[in-house]
Write an enzyme that holds these catalytic residues in place. Structure first.
Site, PDB file in Angstrom:
ATOM      1  N   CYS A  95       0.842  -1.198   0.000  1.00  9.50           N
ATOM      2  CA  CYS A  95       0.000   0.000   0.000  1.00  9.50           C
ATOM      3  C   CYS A  95       0.879   1.251   0.000  1.00  9.50           C
ATOM      4  O   CYS A  95       1.552   1.519  -0.977  1.00  9.50           O
ATOM      5  CB  CYS A  95      -0.967  -0.050   1.189  1.00  9.50           C
ATOM      6  SG  CYS A  95      -2.392   1.038   0.975  1.00  9.50           S
ATOM      7  N   HIS A 136      -3.435  -5.724   1.103  1.00  8.29           N
ATOM      8  CA  HIS A 136      -2.779  -5.867   2.408  1.00  8.29           C
ATOM      9  C   HIS A 136      -2.702  -7.328   2.846  1.00  8.29           C
ATOM     10  O   HIS A 136      -3.615  -7.811   3.523  1.00  8.29           O
ATOM     11  CB  HIS A 136      -3.569  -5.110   3.474  1.00  8.29           C
ATOM     12  CG  HIS A 136      -3.413  -3.622   3.406  1.00  8.29           C
ATOM     13  ND1 HIS A 136      -2.440  -2.952   4.103  1.00  8.29           N
ATOM     14  CD2 HIS A 136      -4.095  -2.684   2.715  1.00  8.29           C
ATOM     15  CE1 HIS A 136      -2.539  -1.648   3.855  1.00  8.29           C
ATOM     16  NE2 HIS A 136      -3.541  -1.460   3.010  1.00  8.29           N
ATOM     17  N   GLU A 165      -1.030  -8.572   5.190  1.00 13.51           N
ATOM     18  CA  GLU A 165      -0.957  -8.658   6.665  1.00 13.51           C
ATOM     19  C   GLU A 165      -2.344  -8.578   7.299  1.00 13.51           C
ATOM     20  O   GLU A 165      -2.500  -8.832   8.484  1.00 13.51           O
ATOM     21  CB  GLU A 165      -0.018  -7.575   7.216  1.00 13.51           C
ATOM     22  CG  GLU A 165      -0.596  -6.167   7.331  1.00 13.51           C
ATOM     23  CD  GLU A 165      -0.642  -5.398   5.999  1.00 13.51           C
ATOM     24  OE1 GLU A 165      -0.359  -6.004   4.947  1.00 13.51           O
ATOM     25  OE2 GLU A 165      -0.989  -4.197   6.036  1.00 13.51           O
TER      26      GLU A 165
END
Lengths: 77, 225
Positions: free
Chosen positions: B89, B197, B199
């Site tokens: 990002c 993302h 994560e």
């Protein structure tokens, strides 16, 4: 020495912000608007002996992203 | 096997902790936390992660100021030595702004901030970041960004495609990205930038665990053959 750096999107690079403003202007009833492009203007106050090469380098290294943007240097005074 | 990672934090980063938690969850080793003003990184690292967020308030252009911060010189030289670098990002924006990856990430075509689960196709499952996937595999990873509209000229796009450097592609149109590109690799294959993302998709409580495979891939890449 006062400089104005005018940063604009390269021709052909989509400008969604300009397009949204274009629509908003039409929404206000303005007619005959062909295109709206949004840019950025950076004012710099630099030492009088700053070289043109240094100014160019400031533009290329940081003030404009030359992948998508053009810049124009204006010496104001 | 130890896994030595560093997560870089800039003023305005907000996914650095999530990145650190994901790395520790999957690798079993807590990463180093590095501040943007640090000029040095440890010599031996298995991963440098540039997290999501709004570094420097997105002033000037997203990622532009972080890309010129002291630690990025160290990141660039580590990348040149072959150390894996993952930018997610805002981290992807920092990588393009610093020239470690080609192209630029512009305002989303819709002008809206987009925050949703996004179906992706894995286009290259051979990199050290994606070896746990299968090429063509469809996965879901969330996106959350305002400036994810990937732009590069046609010549660059053709080169990225031809060299297998498009890692992930959006299956639905997302943000106006050229050729629906969601993530790309550098020529050496050791730098990956992606808008989604991973994560945020490592625990069942996240609603999906496809992101976990990316971190597992990095572990696999280290394992002796």
């Amino acid at each position: 020495m006062k400089l104005r750096i005018h940063v604009s999107r390269k021709p052909g690079v989509l400008d969604p912000e300009g397009r949204a403003v274009h629509h908003a202007l039409e929404g206000l009833g303005f007619q005959g608007i062909e295109d709206v492009r949004i840019g950025r203007m950076v004012e710099l106050e630099v030492a009088d002996n700053t070289s043109d090469a240094a100014i160019e380098e400031m533009c290329r290294k940081l003030l404009a992203n030359t992948v998508i943007e053009n810049y124009r240097i204006e010496k104001v005074a | 096997m130890s896994f030595s990672a560093a997560v870089i934090t800039f003023p305005g980063s907000n996914c650095d902790r999530d990145m650190a938690v994901a790395l520790e969850t999957v690798t079993g080793h807590a990463p180093l936390r590095i501040w943007h003003g640090d000029a040095d990184l440890p010599e031996r690292l298995d991963l440098i992660a540039l997290p999501g967020g709004f570094s420097y308030g997105d002033y000037l252009r997203s990622g532009a100021l972080a890309a010129r911060s002291p630690v990025l010189k160290a990141v660039s030289s580590a990348a040149a030595r072959g150390v894996p670098v993952l930018g997610v990002c805002n981290g992807f924006q920092v990588l393009t702004e610093s020239g470690l990856l080609p192209g630029a990430l512009m305002r989303n075509e819709s002008m809206h901030f987009i925050c949703r689960d996004m179906p992706l196709r894995v286009e290259n499952a051979e990199s050290s970041f994606t070896n746990g996937f299968v090429t063509g595999q469809e996965i879901t990873i969330p996106v959350a960004h305002h400036d994810g509209n990937f732009f590069a000229n046609e010549e660059t796009l053709d080169r990225l495609e031809g060299e297998g450097r498009v890692a992930f592609r959006y299956l639905d149109s997302c943000n106006g990205s050229r050729r629906d590109i969601a993530g790309i690799l550098n020529a050496g294959g050791n730098v990956l930038g992606m808008m989604p993302h991973p994560e945020r998709a490592v625990d069942a409580a996240h609603g999906g665990t496809d992101g976990r495979i990316l971190f597992e891939s990095m572990l696999n890449a280290l394992a002796p053959a």
